[in-house]
Design a protein around this motif. Structure first.
Motif, PDB file in Angstrom:
ATOM      1  N   THR A 284       0.843  -1.194   0.000  1.00  0.00           N
ATOM      2  CA  THR A 284       0.000   0.000   0.000  1.00  0.00           C
ATOM      3  C   THR A 284       0.879   1.244   0.000  1.00  0.00           C
ATOM      4  O   THR A 284       2.061   1.189   0.333  1.00  0.00           O
ATOM      5  CB  THR A 284      -0.920   0.012   1.221  1.00  0.00           C
ATOM      6  N   GLY A 285       0.294   2.365  -0.369  1.00  0.00           N
ATOM      7  CA  GLY A 285       1.012   3.623  -0.364  1.00  0.00           C
ATOM      8  C   GLY A 285       0.965   4.293   0.992  1.00  0.00           C
ATOM      9  O   GLY A 285       0.504   3.727   1.990  1.00  0.00           O
ATOM     10  N   SER A 286       1.456   5.519   1.033  1.00  0.00           N
ATOM     11  CA  SER A 286       1.462   6.309   2.263  1.00  0.00           C
ATOM     12  C   SER A 286       0.333   7.330   2.216  1.00  0.00           C
ATOM     13  O   SER A 286       0.035   7.900   1.160  1.00  0.00           O
ATOM     14  CB  SER A 286       2.803   7.029   2.433  1.00  0.00           C
ATOM     15  N   MET A 287      -0.281   7.556   3.360  1.00  0.00           N
ATOM     16  CA  MET A 287      -1.334   8.559   3.450  1.00  0.00           C
ATOM     17  C   MET A 287      -0.746   9.968   3.322  1.00  0.00           C
ATOM     18  O   MET A 287       0.385  10.214   3.707  1.00  0.00           O
ATOM     19  CB  MET A 287      -2.076   8.445   4.781  1.00  0.00           C
ATOM     20  N   VAL A 288      -1.537  10.869   2.774  1.00  0.00           N
ATOM     21  CA  VAL A 288      -1.164  12.278   2.648  1.00  0.00           C
ATOM     22  C   VAL A 288      -2.026  13.074   3.617  1.00  0.00           C
ATOM     23  O   VAL A 288      -3.261  12.942   3.616  1.00  0.00           O
ATOM     24  CB  VAL A 288      -1.351  12.782   1.203  1.00  0.00           C
ATOM     25  N   PHE A 289      -1.364  13.904   4.444  1.00  0.00           N
ATOM     26  CA  PHE A 289      -2.065  14.666   5.470  1.00  0.00           C
ATOM     27  C   PHE A 289      -1.883  16.163   5.227  1.00  0.00           C
ATOM     28  O   PHE A 289      -0.863  16.598   4.683  1.00  0.00           O
ATOM     29  CB  PHE A 289      -1.545  14.316   6.867  1.00  0.00           C
ATOM     30  N   LEU A 290      -2.865  16.931   5.630  1.00  0.00           N
ATOM     31  CA  LEU A 290      -2.793  18.386   5.565  1.00  0.00           C
ATOM     32  C   LEU A 290      -1.965  18.881   6.738  1.00  0.00           C
ATOM     33  O   LEU A 290      -2.360  18.724   7.889  1.00  0.00           O
ATOM     34  CB  LEU A 290      -4.197  18.996   5.590  1.00  0.00           C
ATOM     35  N   PHE A 291      -0.823  19.481   6.437  1.00  0.00           N
ATOM     36  CA  PHE A 291       0.050  19.985   7.496  1.00  0.00           C
ATOM     37  C   PHE A 291      -0.364  21.385   7.943  1.00  0.00           C
ATOM     38  O   PHE A 291      -0.414  21.688   9.137  1.00  0.00           O
ATOM     39  CB  PHE A 291       1.500  19.998   7.002  1.00  0.00           C
ATOM     40  N   GLY A 292      -0.642  22.275   7.009  1.00  0.00           N
ATOM     41  CA  GLY A 292      -1.040  23.642   7.334  1.00  0.00           C
ATOM     42  C   GLY A 292      -1.540  24.353   6.097  1.00  0.00           C
ATOM     43  O   GLY A 292      -1.317  23.910   4.968  1.00  0.00           O
ATOM     44  N   SER A 293      -2.210  25.491   6.306  1.00  0.00           N
ATOM     45  CA  SER A 293      -2.768  26.267   5.201  1.00  0.00           C
ATOM     46  C   SER A 293      -2.417  27.733   5.357  1.00  0.00           C
ATOM     47  O   SER A 293      -2.372  28.263   6.477  1.00  0.00           O
ATOM     48  CB  SER A 293      -4.298  26.117   5.139  1.00  0.00           C
ATOM     49  N   CYS A 294      -2.157  28.389   4.209  1.00  0.00           N
ATOM     50  CA  CYS A 294      -1.939  29.835   4.159  1.00  0.00           C
ATOM     51  C   CYS A 294      -3.194  30.509   3.635  1.00  0.00           C
ATOM     52  O   CYS A 294      -4.127  29.854   3.169  1.00  0.00           O
ATOM     53  CB  CYS A 294      -0.739  30.157   3.267  1.00  0.00           C
ATOM     54  N   SER A 295      -3.216  31.822   3.698  1.00  0.00           N
ATOM     55  CA  SER A 295      -4.379  32.568   3.246  1.00  0.00           C
ATOM     56  C   SER A 295      -4.407  32.745   1.736  1.00  0.00           C
ATOM     57  O   SER A 295      -5.401  33.241   1.199  1.00  0.00           O
ATOM     58  CB  SER A 295      -4.404  33.946   3.926  1.00  0.00           C
ATOM     59  N   ALA A 296      -3.320  32.363   1.043  1.00  0.00           N
ATOM     60  CA  ALA A 296      -3.263  32.432  -0.416  1.00  0.00           C
ATOM     61  C   ALA A 296      -2.307  31.342  -0.894  1.00  0.00           C
ATOM     62  O   ALA A 296      -1.764  30.577  -0.094  1.00  0.00           O
ATOM     63  CB  ALA A 296      -2.829  33.826  -0.886  1.00  0.00           C
ATOM     64  N   ALA A 297      -2.120  31.270  -2.201  1.00  0.00           N
ATOM     65  CA  ALA A 297      -1.250  30.243  -2.763  1.00  0.00           C
ATOM     66  C   ALA A 297       0.172  30.393  -2.227  1.00  0.00           C
ATOM     67  O   ALA A 297       0.696  31.505  -2.113  1.00  0.00           O
ATOM     68  CB  ALA A 297      -1.253  30.324  -4.288  1.00  0.00           C
ATOM     69  N   VAL A 298       0.798  29.270  -1.907  1.00  0.00           N
ATOM     70  CA  VAL A 298       2.149  29.271  -1.347  1.00  0.00           C
ATOM     71  C   VAL A 298       3.159  29.512  -2.465  1.00  0.00           C
ATOM     72  O   VAL A 298       3.141  28.839  -3.500  1.00  0.00           O
ATOM     73  CB  VAL A 298       2.448  27.931  -0.642  1.00  0.00           C
ATOM     74  N   ASN A 299       4.042  30.495  -2.250  1.00  0.00           N
ATOM     75  CA  ASN A 299       5.127  30.758  -3.185  1.00  0.00           C
ATOM     76  C   ASN A 299       6.401  30.020  -2.802  1.00  0.00           C
ATOM     77  O   ASN A 299       7.145  29.559  -3.671  1.00  0.00           O
ATOM     78  CB  ASN A 299       5.430  32.258  -3.250  1.00  0.00           C
ATOM     79  N   SER A 300       6.665  29.935  -1.501  1.00  0.00           N
ATOM     80  CA  SER A 300       7.901  29.310  -1.039  1.00  0.00           C
ATOM     81  C   SER A 300       7.738  28.898   0.412  1.00  0.00           C
ATOM     82  O   SER A 300       7.000  29.537   1.174  1.00  0.00           O
ATOM     83  CB  SER A 300       9.081  30.284  -1.184  1.00  0.00           C
ATOM     84  N   PHE A 301       8.425  27.809   0.788  1.00  0.00           N
ATOM     85  CA  PHE A 301       8.483  27.422   2.194  1.00  0.00           C
ATOM     86  C   PHE A 301       9.846  26.814   2.467  1.00  0.00           C
ATOM     87  O   PHE A 301      10.576  26.420   1.540  1.00  0.00           O
ATOM     88  CB  PHE A 301       7.345  26.466   2.568  1.00  0.00           C
ATOM     89  N   ALA A 302      10.216  26.739   3.742  1.00  0.00           N
ATOM     90  CA  ALA A 302      11.532  26.228   4.140  1.00  0.00           C
ATOM     91  C   ALA A 302      11.411  25.517   5.474  1.00  0.00           C
ATOM     92  O   ALA A 302      10.532  25.828   6.291  1.00  0.00           O
ATOM     93  CB  ALA A 302      12.560  27.368   4.232  1.00  0.00           C
ATOM     94  N   ILE A 303      12.308  24.543   5.677  1.00  0.00           N
ATOM     95  CA  ILE A 303      12.415  23.792   6.932  1.00  0.00           C
ATOM     96  C   ILE A 303      13.783  24.065   7.525  1.00  0.00           C
ATOM     97  O   ILE A 303      14.790  24.054   6.805  1.00  0.00           O
ATOM     98  CB  ILE A 303      12.222  22.285   6.696  1.00  0.00           C
ATOM     99  N   ASP A 304      13.852  24.340   8.814  1.00  0.00           N
ATOM    100  CA  ASP A 304      15.143  24.642   9.425  1.00  0.00           C
ATOM    101  C   ASP A 304      16.012  23.391   9.489  1.00  0.00           C
ATOM    102  O   ASP A 304      15.533  22.258   9.302  1.00  0.00           O
ATOM    103  CB  ASP A 304      14.962  25.242  10.813  1.00  0.00           C
ATOM    104  N   ALA A 305      17.305  23.590   9.728  1.00  0.00           N
ATOM    105  CA  ALA A 305      18.272  22.491   9.682  1.00  0.00           C
ATOM    106  C   ALA A 305      18.013  21.429  10.738  1.00  0.00           C
ATOM    107  O   ALA A 305      18.373  20.267  10.548  1.00  0.00           O
ATOM    108  CB  ALA A 305      19.695  23.043   9.829  1.00  0.00           C
ATOM    109  N   SER A 306      17.396  21.799  11.842  1.00  0.00           N
ATOM    110  CA  SER A 306      17.121  20.829  12.898  1.00  0.00           C
ATOM    111  C   SER A 306      15.842  20.044  12.651  1.00  0.00           C
ATOM    112  O   SER A 306      15.558  19.077  13.366  1.00  0.00           O
ATOM    113  CB  SER A 306      17.033  21.531  14.249  1.00  0.00           C
TER     114      SER A 306
END
Length: 478
Positions: free
Chosen positions: A149-171
């Motif tokens: 079977t595959g992996s489930m996809v979950f909603l992590f978070g939502s912005c008020s408009a279309a996302v242009n860019s996001f980043a995750i810190d090194a930790s």
């Protein structure tokens, strides 16, 4: 740990699955897959014409921070390409795609393109992604080898408009996202809780974001400014600094900070090809705020739009990727050293650059991943070996010397094998009278050929003593 995090995310996307596609077993596909894996082994990646690639052109690519033998890329129709060389699972390419579950239980593929995806450090196989034009950040994991079977996809978070860019810190603890309406939002990865946001971070939209630390966010916007935000217990982000770069919209941002080092770096790229850099020294007050000063040099990538910037792990180099829509999306990658901000190397591409970043590994600081839309991810060493020596550069000489190709540098000195400094070639000036470079090289002597051996003379001996005849010895005897 991953299962606890998944249970905390909202399962509004629980009817979406990340499914492994059937392998392509024909001979043509096997040859293509072998060519795509050559880049991860440091080999040359051949770019196909963008019209031939069609729906298989790449939109984004990333190296796996948890495994330097693993990299992934996403095709235009939403196919996730997982590429691995070596390791316990062996070499090969696996393909995945999002599928939605209908009322009758049948899975239907989703061919929507992806805007961006990022691996979560210290979590094997976990990643966050967003689709083109979507305000949602989604979370999933790469299915383990052999799973039916595959992996489930979950909603992590939502912005008020279309996302242009996001980043995750090194930790791997927090995520920041910037939207087209100029808003910023920060979430914790452990439970998906939003810990900070602001609605009007930039006029015209946030174009790029990154981290200086888990509590310090950097954003670049269409208004041509770079802003630094503090993440605290307050739900509203507090702005610490604002730096104006120019009139053109900024399209890329990169930051470098290391514990125990007094200075920090910021770099921003614009859609006209300019790269701006700032440097901060020791904190000026008890709150730890830095005083940012712009460098005196800005580099231009000949009018191309800067799409990605990345600092080397020790902050000694900056790599920049750009694309030029005027030339049918032609791309270019340039490497700069951050001591004098000198151009070290460059590499052109026939299609625009979709990934250009240094590895986050502290042991392999020179490892770079570069990928173009019509090619495949390639790993190589982005060493700092300028084509012009420092004394010549300081005297204004050597400006007409073209930079060397990216990833093909001269070997560094023996005292700098670990890649923790800048490799500079020796100066052409010398005060030593006995320096062999001051004298022409000796003319090599003409090579003497060995004399041709003479043919052996026949051995004459009397065949018959009384007849007086002689017998010639044959050339070969049994």
């Amino acid at each position: 740990r991953a299962s606890r995090q998944i249970s905390s995310y909202r399962a509004t996307m629980s009817h979406t699955w990340f499914v492994r596609l059937p392998p392509q077993l024909d001979d043509h596909s096997r040859v293509d897959d072998a060519a795509l894996l050559a880049g991860l082994r440091g080999g040359v990646v051949a770019e196909k014409p963008i019209t031939v690639v069609a729906e298989q052109r790449l939109d984004c690519a990333r190296p796996d921070p948890n495994d330097h033998n693993h990299a992934c890329a996403v095709e235009r129709r939403g196919v996730f390409r997982s590429m691995r060389v070596g390791g316990r699972d062996g070499s090969g390419i696996e393909r995945f795609q999002l599928h939605t579950e209908a009322d009758d239980g049948e899975l239907k593929p989703v061919s929507r393109s992806w805007r961006q995806f990022e691996f979560i450090p210290r979590q094997e196989g976990a990643f966050i992604f967003t689709q083109t034009g979507s305000p949602n950040l989604l979370f999933s994991t790469i299915p383990t080898k052999g799973s039916k079977t595959g992996s489930m996809v979950f909603l992590f978070g939502s912005c008020s408009a279309a996302v242009n860019s996001f980043a995750i810190d090194a930790s791997g603890s927090v995520v920041v996202a910037g939207a087209q309406d100029g808003s910023l939002a920060v979430w914790k990865i452990s439970d998906g809780k939003k810990v900070g946001a602001i609605s009007g971070a930039h006029e015209g939209g946030v174009r790029a974001v990154t981290f200086l630390s888990p509590t310090c966010v950097v954003s670049a916007g269409a208004d041509g400014t770079v802003r630094i935000w503090h993440v605290s217990g307050d739900p509203r982000l507090r702005m610490l600094h604002r730096m104006a770069a120019g009139d053109s919209p900024l399209t890329a941002i990169a930051a470098w900070a290391q514990e125990g080092v007094a200075h920090q770096f910021l770099a921003a790229g614009a859609d006209d090809g300019a790269v701006y850099a700032w440097k901060a020294k020791a904190p000026v007050n008890m709150d730890g705020e830095m005083r940012w000063e712009p460098t005196t040099v800005s580099h231009h990538l000949q009018g191309k739009e800067v799409v990605e910037l990345s600092f080397r792990g020790d902050g000694a180099a900056l790599i920049a990727g750009a694309c030029d829509e005027r030339q049918l999306g032609a791309g270019e990658v340039r490497l700069f050293e951050t001591e004098h901000w000198t151009l070290v190397a460059s590499q052109p591409y026939s299609s625009h650059v979709v990934a250009c970043m240094y590895s986050r590994s502290k042991l392999i600081v020179d490892l770079v991943l570069v990928c173009s839309a019509a090619g495949s991810p390639r790993l190589f060493e982005g060493r700092l070996v300028p084509a012009v020596s420092a004394p010549l550069r300081d005297r204004g000489l050597g400006s007409d010397m073209p930079p060397q190709p990216l990833g093909h540098g001269l070997p560094g000195p023996s005292t700098n094998r670990d890649g923790d400094g800048i490799r500079i070639v020796r100066s052409t000036d010398s005060d030593d009278e006995n320096d062999p470079r001051d004298h022409p090289p000796p003319i090599p002597a003409k090579k003497m050929m060995d004399p041709t051996p003479e043919a052996p003379k026949p051995v004459l001996r009397p065949a018959f003593r009384r007849s007086g005849k002689y017998h010639a010895e044959p050339r070969a005897t049994p």
